[in-house]
Each structure stands twice: as C-alpha cells, then as structure tokens.
Design a protein around this motif. Structure first.
Motif, short mmCIF file in Angstrom:
data_model
loop_
_atom_site.label_atom_id
_atom_site.label_comp_id
_atom_site.label_asym_id
_atom_site.label_seq_id
_atom_site.Cartn_x
_atom_site.Cartn_y
_atom_site.Cartn_z
N ARG A 271 0.90 -1.22 0.16
CA ARG A 271 -0.07 0.07 0.11
C ARG A 271 0.92 1.32 0.11
N GLY A 272 2.09 1.09 0.13
CA GLY A 272 2.95 2.23 0.00
C GLY A 272 3.50 2.79 1.16
N ALA A 273 2.96 2.48 2.22
CA ALA A 273 3.33 2.77 3.93
C ALA A 273 4.68 2.22 4.03
N LEU A 274 5.74 3.37 4.82
CA LEU A 274 6.75 2.57 5.18
C LEU A 274 6.59 2.35 6.65
N ASP A 275 7.12 1.37 7.19
CA ASP A 275 7.25 0.74 8.82
C ASP A 275 8.22 1.64 9.42
N LEU A 276 7.81 2.81 9.82
CA LEU A 276 8.95 3.82 10.38
C LEU A 276 9.41 3.14 11.74
N VAL A 277 8.62 2.83 12.46
CA VAL A 277 9.10 2.10 13.63
C VAL A 277 10.06 1.05 13.44
N ARG A 278 9.92 0.21 12.54
CA ARG A 278 11.05 -0.95 12.27
C ARG A 278 12.31 -0.36 11.49
N ILE A 279 11.99 0.72 10.70
CA ILE A 279 13.16 1.56 9.93
C ILE A 279 14.11 2.21 11.13
N ASN A 280 13.43 2.85 12.12
CA ASN A 280 14.21 3.16 13.16
C ASN A 280 14.97 2.14 14.01
N ALA A 281 14.54 1.14 14.24
CA ALA A 281 15.22 0.04 14.95
C ALA A 281 16.14 -0.59 13.90
N PHE A 282 16.06 -0.65 12.75
CA PHE A 282 17.07 -1.00 11.87
C PHE A 282 18.18 -0.14 11.63
N THR A 283 17.70 1.16 11.61
CA THR A 283 19.03 2.40 11.54
C THR A 283 19.59 2.26 12.64
N ARG A 284 19.02 2.27 13.82
CA ARG A 284 19.90 2.49 15.16
C ARG A 284 20.88 1.29 15.09
N GLY A 285 20.17 -0.04 14.77
CA GLY A 285 21.13 -1.04 14.82
C GLY A 285 22.43 -1.01 13.84
N TYR A 286 22.38 -0.38 12.65
CA TYR A 286 23.32 -0.19 11.85
C TYR A 286 24.30 0.75 12.53
N ARG A 344 7.71 13.53 4.19
CA ARG A 344 9.45 13.61 4.57
C ARG A 344 9.98 13.91 5.52
N ASP A 345 9.52 14.77 6.36
CA ASP A 345 10.07 15.07 7.72
C ASP A 345 9.81 13.82 8.74
N GLU A 346 8.81 12.96 8.68
CA GLU A 346 8.62 12.06 9.61
C GLU A 346 9.63 10.99 9.28
N VAL A 347 9.80 10.74 7.82
CA VAL A 347 10.76 9.71 7.35
C VAL A 347 12.05 10.06 7.90
N LYS A 348 12.68 11.39 7.66
CA LYS A 348 13.97 11.62 8.23
C LYS A 348 13.88 11.36 9.84
N GLN A 349 12.94 11.66 10.38
CA GLN A 349 13.00 11.56 11.95
C GLN A 349 13.08 10.16 12.10
N ALA A 350 12.49 9.40 11.34
CA ALA A 350 12.37 7.73 11.65
C ALA A 350 14.07 7.48 11.52
N PHE A 351 14.79 7.70 10.45
CA PHE A 351 16.05 7.56 10.22
C PHE A 351 17.24 7.89 11.24
N THR A 352 16.87 9.16 11.96
CA THR A 352 17.79 9.88 12.66
C THR A 352 17.62 9.75 14.19
N SER A 353 16.37 9.64 14.77
CA SER A 353 16.03 9.71 16.05
C SER A 353 16.67 8.36 17.05
N CYS A 354 16.91 8.69 18.13
CA CYS A 354 17.36 7.90 18.92
C CYS A 354 16.09 6.65 19.24
N ARG A 355 15.02 7.26 19.31
CA ARG A 355 13.79 6.30 19.26
C ARG A 355 12.61 6.80 18.65
N PHE A 356 11.98 6.08 18.20
CA PHE A 356 10.90 6.61 17.45
C PHE A 356 9.65 6.05 17.39
#
Length: 384
Positions: A271-286, A344-356
C-alpha cells in the motif's frame, strides 16, 4: 509480473546440465527444481551425490566479474559474514562457462525470506547490525580479493528536473501508444509524476558529492536476498540472519545509500506505507556498528527520495527491453513515493532519532518464529 506469477513460465533445467555435472563433478543427479522467486535471474535447487546446492545461470554479471565477486564472498564468509559458500569446479574455478553462458553453484541453506513487518523490532535492529558489519568487512578487505580501491571522493549523479521530465515524456509516449491496463496505469502515473517533479524541483539535492563514508557494498539487499533461520546455540524458535544472497551487484556507493535503500524496500508495504518504527530500529542497529551522523543519514534519505522521483528503470525494462517482470515493482514503488513525499520530515526523523514512535505504524512486535505467519519460501537460488 509478480514472483509467484513467474512460476507459470518456469524454464526447464539448463540444456547443458550433463556437461555441468562433469565440470562440477557432482556425480549422479537426483533432483532439480526451478526457483521462481528470483525477479531477473534463472536459478535451480539441485540435489546430487555432492549434496544440495543452488545453481545459477549468470545474467547480471560477466564470468570475470562473477569470479571476483565469489572470491569476495568466500573471504567474507571466512570473516563471519553469513552467506552460501561457492562450490568450485573440478579445475578449481568458481564459474563454469559453456557455449558463452556462465553458471555458478553455491551451498544450499534452508530458511525463510521474511518481509519487514514479519520481523520483530529486535530482528530489525539485528539486520541493521549485520549489514553494517558487512560494509565494515568489505571496507577492510581492501584490494586483496581484486576489488579496486574506492576513490577518495565519490560523485553521485543527481538528475536534473528537465531531464527527469523529458524521460517521463519518453515513456509517456510509449504508454499512450499501448492498449493494456498497465499502459493506462503508467499514463496516469506519469502525468502525476511530472506535476510532482515540477512542484518540488527546488528541493533536489544541490551537490553531486554525497555526505558520509563510501566503499564497496552488496548492491541489492532486500528480503529475497536475506535468509533467516534458527542458529546453533540459540532458541530454535527464533530466527536470525543466516545468509546474505545474490552477490552480482557489488559496487562502490555511499554506505548511507544502501542503508536507506535497504530500509525502504525491506520495510515497505504494497500500500506504499513505510514501517517507520522498524526503520528506526534497523537504522539504530546499523549505527551501533558504523556510526553515520544525522547529516550523513539525512543526505542519503533525501538523495534516495529524489532518485525514486526521477528514475524510471522499471519502464526501461518494460518498454525498451520488453521485460515485464518488474511491472509490479513500478506500481508499488509509485505508492511508496507519494506516501514518502507527503511525510518527508517524519521519514527523516525515523532514520535519525534515537527512538521513534508513530501512531500511523503498528509496532506488530509479535516476532518471527518458526511456524508463524511469515511466508516460508527457500533461498531463491541467488546465493551469490
């Protein structure tokens, strides 16, 4: 055409199967099964006296490039990167060439291909760590396995607005000349895409030099190329990364680019939605392994967004090459593009926040366990 649909036109075994058996010295052939889940490759699961392997016909890489990549893969496995070890021919070659066609074999791993929402948050975090360790291992291999040293400064093309609109017009003409439902969808999409490109033209990345470190990367990390399985010494009900598959596209890119690309593909939805919570966990792991800073990650996010907005590679396959295997990816990608553009702002926040946390994203943290609802396919044969 979806991976499942491709099974209806599944090819038979390679015509040179007997010759391959002699080259690889595999003894008697007991079973061979075509693997339909590869989008642009031909792969088989093969059972012989030598064991169970994945057999692949080379299409995306030349034999010489495949040999180099398989040397890299073998070395990465020695360093602890999860993967499928190449099988050598009787002459010690990793690639068999017959009548100008190349083949390769790797060991077979049983396991599961899990989409993003089938991963727990811990597993998303682990996947980020695995990919960061992969990048770090590639960085430290140096030139010992035939990989040229990356340039000191990497340039990445940023498509000009006018060029993006002109390319859209090229495919718009092709779609308007057709009469299939796909042509109709493409026509509607490209009219909307042109309007969007012009609307956000001032927000394109201004420099051709990406921020952050760069080096050799895998090049195609997505759920079809990541295998999950129970690991020895752990709870056998819990799945962990057991293999990274399909090494045809090793290339030099910013590490942030592969981080963001992997996240948006792995944790996207039909449906096009990105799972921002999991993206945040993934990015924090990286970032626990390779600590990219917020500016470097944000730069990668914005560059990929613009690339998705101005790139039409799926339509190149459809209209210029007559290959419809990626049509569904174009349609689902369009949904993601508009969802992303509106947030876009919410997506960037998901990639950079310590927790999201986001009210729009269900954490769905039930876990990927053996016997769960995750689709259980097998390694698709693209083990290297």
């Amino acid at each position: 055409m979806s991976p499942a649909a491709s099974a209806s036109v599944a090819p038979g075994p390679p015509s040179k199967l007997a010759a391959l058996g002699l080259i690889y010295a595999w003894g008697a052939l007991h079973d061979i099964t075509y693997l339909p889940t590869g989008l642009m490759t031909r792969n088989w699961r093969i059972v012989t006296d030598a064991g169970v392997h994945a057999l692949k016909e080379l299409r995306d890489a030349s034999p010489s490039t495949a040999r180099r990549n398989l040397r890299v893969l073998a070395r990465l496995i020695d360093l602890g990167v999860p993967g499928c070890r190449p099988r050598m021919t009787r002459n010690g070659d990793s690639v068999a060439e017959i009548d100008q066609t190349g083949f390769m074999m790797t060991s077979w791993l049983d396991g599961h291909h899990l989409r993003g929402r089938d991963l727990t948050l811990d597993q998303a975090h682990e996947l980020g760590r695995v990919i960061a360790r992969l990048h770090d291992s590639l960085r430290h291999l140096g030139t010992t396995e035939g990989l040229p040293a990356p340039p000191e400064q990497l340039r990445a093309q940023v498509t000009e607005t006018e060029a993006a609109v002109a390319k859209a017009d090229h495919y718009l003409a092709a779609a308007e000349a057709g009469n299939t439902p796909f042509d109709t969808q493409v026509t509607e999409i490209l009219h909307r895409r042109k309007l969007l490109i012009n609307k956000v033209a001032d927000e394109r990345p201004r420099t051709h030099v990406p921020a952050g470190p760069h080096g050799w990367i895998h090049g195609d990390l997505q759920h079809r190329n990541i295998l999950w399985a129970p690991t020895v010494g752990h709870d056998h009900n819990i799945l962990r990364v057991a293999g990274i598959l399909d090494w045809d596209r090793i290339r030099i890119r910013p590490f942030g680019e592969e981080l963001v690309r992997t996240a948006t593909i792995q944790f996207g939805s039909e449906r096009g939605a990105l799972d921002l919570v999991r993206i945040n966990a993934f990015t924090r792991g990286y970032r626990t392994i390779l600590p990219l800073d917020d500016n470097e990650v944000t730069d990668a996010v914005e560059r990929l967004w613009w690339k998705r907005l101005t790139d039409y590679w799926h339509l190149d396959f459809h209209y210029d090459r007559g290959d419809t295997s990626c049509d569904d990816l174009f349609l689902s990608g369009e949904e993601t593009l508009h969802w992303w553009t509106n947030r876009r702002d919410e997506v960037k926040q998901a990639f950079t926040s310590c927790r999201f946390s986001s009210p729009m994203t269900d954490s769905h943290d039930l876990g990927s366990r053996v016997g769960g609802s995750a689709m259980v396919t097998r390694i698709d044969g693209r083990g290297a």
